[in-house]
Scaffold this motif. Structure first.
Motif, PDB file in Angstrom:
ATOM      1  N   ASP A 192      -7.912  -0.061  -3.661  1.00 28.13           N
ATOM      2  CA  ASP A 192      -7.268   1.215  -3.351  1.00 28.13           C
ATOM      3  C   ASP A 192      -7.966   2.332  -4.112  1.00 28.13           C
ATOM      4  O   ASP A 192      -7.879   2.424  -5.337  1.00 28.13           O
TER       5      ASP A 192
ATOM      6  N   ILE B 194      -7.337  -2.120   3.840  1.00 30.76           N
ATOM      7  CA  ILE B 194      -7.106  -1.114   2.797  1.00 30.76           C
ATOM      8  C   ILE B 194      -8.155  -0.014   2.884  1.00 30.76           C
ATOM      9  O   ILE B 194      -7.858   1.168   2.650  1.00 30.76           O
TER      10      ILE B 194
ATOM     11  N   ARG C 293      -7.529   5.712  -3.306  1.00 30.35           N
ATOM     12  CA  ARG C 293      -6.883   7.005  -3.082  1.00 30.35           C
ATOM     13  C   ARG C 293      -6.279   7.569  -4.342  1.00 30.35           C
ATOM     14  O   ARG C 293      -6.040   8.771  -4.447  1.00 30.35           O
TER      15      ARG C 293
ATOM     16  N   ALA D 283      -4.645   3.981  -9.632  1.00 32.93           N
ATOM     17  CA  ALA D 283      -4.202   2.861  -8.808  1.00 32.93           C
ATOM     18  C   ALA D 283      -4.442   1.524  -9.494  1.00 32.93           C
ATOM     19  O   ALA D 283      -3.710   0.561  -9.273  1.00 32.93           O
TER      20      ALA D 283
ATOM     21  N   PHE E  90       0.822  -1.209   0.000  1.00 31.13           N
ATOM     22  CA  PHE E  90       0.000   0.000   0.000  1.00 31.13           C
ATOM     23  C   PHE E  90       0.856   1.259   0.000  1.00 31.13           C
ATOM     24  O   PHE E  90       0.561   2.228  -0.698  1.00 31.13           O
TER      25      PHE E  90
ATOM     26  N   ASN F 112      -7.320   3.858   3.283  1.00 29.24           N
ATOM     27  CA  ASN F 112      -7.860   4.887   2.390  1.00 29.24           C
ATOM     28  C   ASN F 112      -8.545   5.995   3.177  1.00 29.24           C
ATOM     29  O   ASN F 112      -8.400   7.182   2.861  1.00 29.24           O
TER      30      ASN F 112
END
Length: 485
Positions: A213, A308, A215, A219, A175, A312
């Motif tokens: 993911d 995760i 963010r 990604a 991550f 986030n």
């Protein structure tokens, strides 16, 4: 693989058995006195592992335990048994009149929520509001040490939790570094690194984590082969550091003997040896479990998704300057490299200029943590009438400790906290193998690397700088004034 699936079945049962109480039931009570003790044990093991990186005189040793001296072993076991005894005595007392027992129960609920996650985002926010970090905001190994202290599991259950924490360390590394690897210049990073192929299970696992993911808008863009190879090297480094610390902790906590294997290949990579000694699957096997079908795989994917999602949520509410998801440095810690010839160090000091006046550096000193050269005991850089250059630099570079070489005196300066310090001979020797303090004999001096590592690097890594200073001052008349240097 079948044993790992069974292990995660037991983990899933513990999720249902140890379901976190509602956030309204968690109140912000006093600090549990077990927490500092368990963190002290975890940090002591981490410090021991960091100090032994890149070392190992016994070529037949299969793990880090061969470097564990009797003194270190006794110290760590006394600390571990103190935690067990303290917690056992207080939990057995009446919980209604015993705050330690009540706080221990709350701590167990919070740790269960941290490790296995909670489905509701509101519950995660409530957990943060009550002052508890989410899992990725913690050091995973220190969290594992806390789990052994508070939960007091048996060997089988501790092994299962170790595997889950090991996977959490891998997911956290992916991550944190996935975006870094994607934006880095791999040509410069991969110089001198042998090209290796990554397994399909690792590629699929990284792709599965990227799907969760949110963010980064890019990604889900798959990584190239070179990017995957770089990410795998980083993940292996963190996995190795985690298992090195874990095998020491398991040996301390349960007295397990890992140094008498009959089927361990001593020529295999250390990561593979440690996984075999701990009876754990390899990283590729865990990635294969994450990407296959089955009840255990579904549980693992569900827990990973929660981790995760928590990460986030953390990154969405934090600025780049206050990023709380951090990874410890997994490589070997070294002091700054010194030139072979002492004349080179003198010439480099002549080239530097005082940051205050722009003139020649007065009484130059070099920091052995960062290599910066500056004025030491000079009026031009003195602040608050008594704070010299070394003391000021220590506050921003080393915190409460500092190691410097005074170039004009050819002496090493140890400093600790406000007002404590001592001198020692520099790691430079002449052709006769003797030091030349204050450069009285004007002989040509050469760096002795073994002396540098043994007397200064080990003192720094083993947190012995305050001890070195105190022993030196016991035999001297100390007039003080070290902060002026």
């Amino acid at each position: 693989m079948a044993e790992l699936v069974k292990a995660y079945h037991r983990v899933d049962e513990s999720i249902r058995a140890n379901r976190l109480c509602s956030p309204a039931q968690i109140d912000d009570g006093t600090v549990n006195p077990v927490s500092p003790l368990s963190r002290a044990l975890g940090l002591s093991v981490s410090a021991f592992e960091i100090a032994r990186r890149g070392q190992g005189d016994d070529v037949s040793a299969t793990s880090l335990l061969a470097e564990l001296s009797e003194q270190n072993l006794t110290h760590l076991r006394i600390l571990s048994e103190t935690i067990e005894s303290f917690l056992a005595v207080n939990v057995l007392r009446n919980p209604s009149t015993n705050p330690v027992a009540r706080e221990t129960v709350k701590k167990r609920d919070i740790m269960t929520a941290q490790l296995f996650g909670v489905e509701s985002e509101i519950a995660m926010i409530k957990l943060k509001d009550f002052g508890s970090n989410l899992l990725f905001q913690e050091d995973i190994f220190l969290f594992f040490a806390d789990w052994l202290a508070f939960m007091a599991p048996g060997v089988a259950e501790a092994s299962d939790i170790l595997q889950l924490c090991y996977w959490a360390e891998v997911v956290k590394a992916v991550f944190v570094y996935k975006k870094v690897v994607k934006n880095a210049s791999l040509e410069s990073l991969m110089q001198g690194t042998a090209a290796t192929s990554t397994s399909n299970s690792f590629k699929l696992a990284v792709s599965g984590m990227a799907m969760e993911d949110t963010r980064d808008p890019y990604a889900r863009v798959p990584l190239s082969d070179s990017q995957l190879m770089m990410l795998r090297l980083v993940v292996d480094k963190y996995a190795l550091a985690f298992l090195r610390k874990s095998i020491v902790l398991m040996h301390i906590r349960y007295g397990l003997d890992f140094e008498c294997p009959y089927n361990i290949d001593t020529d295999a990579p250390e990561l593979s040896r440690l996984a075999a000694l701990l009876h754990m699957p390899s990283l590729d096997e865990v990635c294969g479990l994450y990407t296959t079908t089955g009840t255990g795989s579904d549980n693992l994917r569900r827990i990973t998704k929660r981790w995760i999602s928590q990460a986030n949520m953390i990154t969405e509410h934090e600025s780049a300057h206050s990023y709380s998801i951090k990874m410890p440095h997994p490589a070997i810690f070294e002091l700054v490299g010194l030139p072979k010839n002492y004349d080179t160090l003198t010439e480099e000091a002549i080239k530097r200029r005082c940051p205050t006046t722009g003139k020649e550096v007065t009484d130059p000193a070099v920091c052995l943590f960062c290599g910066d050269i500056f004025c030491s005991q000079a009026v031009c850089c003195m602040k608050e009438k008594n704070q010299g250059g070394c003391y000021q630099h220590m506050q921003k570079c080393g915190g409460k400790v500092g190691i410097f070489i005074n170039i004009r005196k050819c002496m090493v300066l140890f400093m600790h906290g406000p007002g404590n310090g001592s001198y020692a001979h520099a790691p430079y020797l002449d052709k006769h193998g003797e030091p030349d303090p204050t450069l009285r004999r004007h002989h040509q001096l050469f760096l002795n690397q073994k002396r540098y590592d043994k007397l200064y690097r080990e003192a720094w890594l083993n947190h012995m700088i305050p001890t070195v200073i105190s022993r030196k001052l016991e035999s001297d008349i100390n007039p003080g004034g070290w902060e002026t240097l």
